[in-house]
Design a protein around this motif. Sequence first.
Motif, short mmCIF file in Angstrom:
data_model
loop_
_atom_site.label_atom_id
_atom_site.label_comp_id
_atom_site.label_asym_id
_atom_site.label_seq_id
_atom_site.Cartn_x
_atom_site.Cartn_y
_atom_site.Cartn_z
N UNK A 25 0.84 -1.03 -0.11
CA UNK A 25 -0.10 -0.22 0.01
C UNK A 25 0.73 1.20 0.07
N UNK A 26 1.91 1.21 0.97
CA UNK A 26 2.92 2.25 0.86
C UNK A 26 3.54 2.77 -0.54
N UNK A 27 4.19 1.43 -1.03
CA UNK A 27 5.00 1.54 -1.94
C UNK A 27 4.08 1.84 -3.39
N UNK A 28 3.12 1.20 -3.51
CA UNK A 28 2.30 1.14 -4.81
C UNK A 28 1.05 1.63 -4.75
N UNK A 29 0.43 2.16 -3.50
CA UNK A 29 -0.90 2.80 -3.33
C UNK A 29 -1.84 1.70 -3.63
N UNK A 30 -1.65 0.27 -3.51
CA UNK A 30 -2.53 -0.66 -3.52
C UNK A 30 -3.59 -0.53 -2.72
N UNK A 31 -4.98 -0.60 -3.48
CA UNK A 31 -6.15 -0.37 -2.74
C UNK A 31 -6.70 0.79 -2.88
N UNK A 32 -5.85 1.77 -3.34
CA UNK A 32 -6.55 3.19 -3.87
C UNK A 32 -6.71 3.62 -4.94
N UNK A 33 -6.41 2.76 -5.83
CA UNK A 33 -6.63 3.14 -7.43
C UNK A 33 -7.98 3.07 -8.01
N UNK A 34 -8.39 3.89 -8.75
CA UNK A 34 -9.83 3.95 -9.14
C UNK A 34 -10.39 2.72 -9.93
N UNK A 61 -4.39 -16.66 -8.72
CA UNK A 61 -5.72 -16.97 -8.06
C UNK A 61 -5.74 -17.90 -6.82
N UNK A 62 -5.87 -17.25 -5.61
CA UNK A 62 -5.99 -18.16 -4.33
C UNK A 62 -7.38 -18.73 -4.37
N UNK A 63 -8.43 -17.92 -4.34
CA UNK A 63 -9.96 -18.44 -4.22
C UNK A 63 -10.80 -17.30 -4.28
N UNK A 64 -11.98 -17.67 -3.81
CA UNK A 64 -13.06 -16.49 -3.82
C UNK A 64 -14.05 -16.88 -2.92
N UNK A 65 -14.53 -15.88 -2.34
CA UNK A 65 -15.65 -16.01 -1.40
C UNK A 65 -17.18 -15.80 -2.11
N UNK A 114 -19.06 -16.21 10.46
CA UNK A 114 -19.83 -15.40 9.68
C UNK A 114 -19.22 -14.04 9.42
N UNK A 115 -17.90 -14.28 8.81
CA UNK A 115 -17.22 -13.20 8.40
C UNK A 115 -16.21 -13.63 6.99
N UNK A 116 -16.93 -13.38 5.96
CA UNK A 116 -16.48 -14.21 4.79
C UNK A 116 -15.05 -13.27 4.47
N UNK A 117 -14.91 -11.98 4.67
CA UNK A 117 -13.99 -11.21 4.36
C UNK A 117 -12.54 -11.70 4.95
N UNK A 140 -12.74 -5.73 -5.17
CA UNK A 140 -13.75 -5.13 -4.56
C UNK A 140 -14.87 -5.84 -4.30
N UNK A 141 -15.29 -6.22 -3.17
CA UNK A 141 -16.46 -6.96 -2.68
C UNK A 141 -17.79 -6.52 -3.22
N UNK A 142 -18.84 -7.49 -3.49
CA UNK A 142 -19.77 -7.23 -3.80
C UNK A 142 -20.77 -8.24 -3.05
N UNK A 143 -21.09 -7.67 -1.81
CA UNK A 143 -21.98 -8.31 -0.85
C UNK A 143 -21.45 -9.61 -0.51
N UNK A 144 -20.29 -9.83 -0.12
CA UNK A 144 -19.47 -10.99 0.11
C UNK A 144 -18.91 -11.80 -0.73
N UNK A 145 -19.14 -11.40 -1.96
CA UNK A 145 -18.40 -11.98 -3.14
C UNK A 145 -17.16 -11.27 -3.58
N UNK A 146 -15.92 -12.13 -3.35
CA UNK A 146 -14.84 -11.65 -3.70
C UNK A 146 -13.90 -12.57 -4.32
#
Length: 158
Positions: A25-34, A61-65, A114-117, A140-146
């Motif tokens: 996040x600090x080096x590449x601003x991961x999570x902040x790109x539009x 790919x590791x997996x999905x919820x 009961x916390x998929x994330x 980005x999560x869509x109601x628990x799907x990620x």
Amino acid sequence: MKPDWYPAWRDEAIEQLNAKNDRLQKEFRLGSWSRYDYDVATRRLLFAKDGDVKVTAEVQIAGSTSAKSQSWLWAWANSNWPDNVMIDAKRVRSFGETNSIDELTQTYVTDVDDDLEVLGWELSAVAVRICDALGAYRSPSAEGDARYYIIKSISWAG
């Protein structure tokens, strides 16, 4: 089923992933790109702003919820993915088989807390540790799907 050492080892993996992701996040601003896109052919995440790709990351790919099933699905068990994007997920399954760790060898892991994330990040942390990856990214999560990706390499575009 799991060996006695696994819960502590998994907790360490989570701590390690948090540190790795903080650095990304600090080096590449991961999570902040539009915007981000996934190119299956090149196994790359492309992070962009205003239509310009700023950061690229080679991933597996590791997996999905899934909110519907309240579970995690390992990438190695998802027939929609080509083999070359789930090489590391298969390594995780092999590690689980070798060490008798059920949550790494079962197709689905149920969300008992009961916390998929949290479940997604925990299993991604295990995958990152086993595969000695740089970190992980969650779509980005869509109601628990990620979807959860293991980051193998990352750089600024251009």
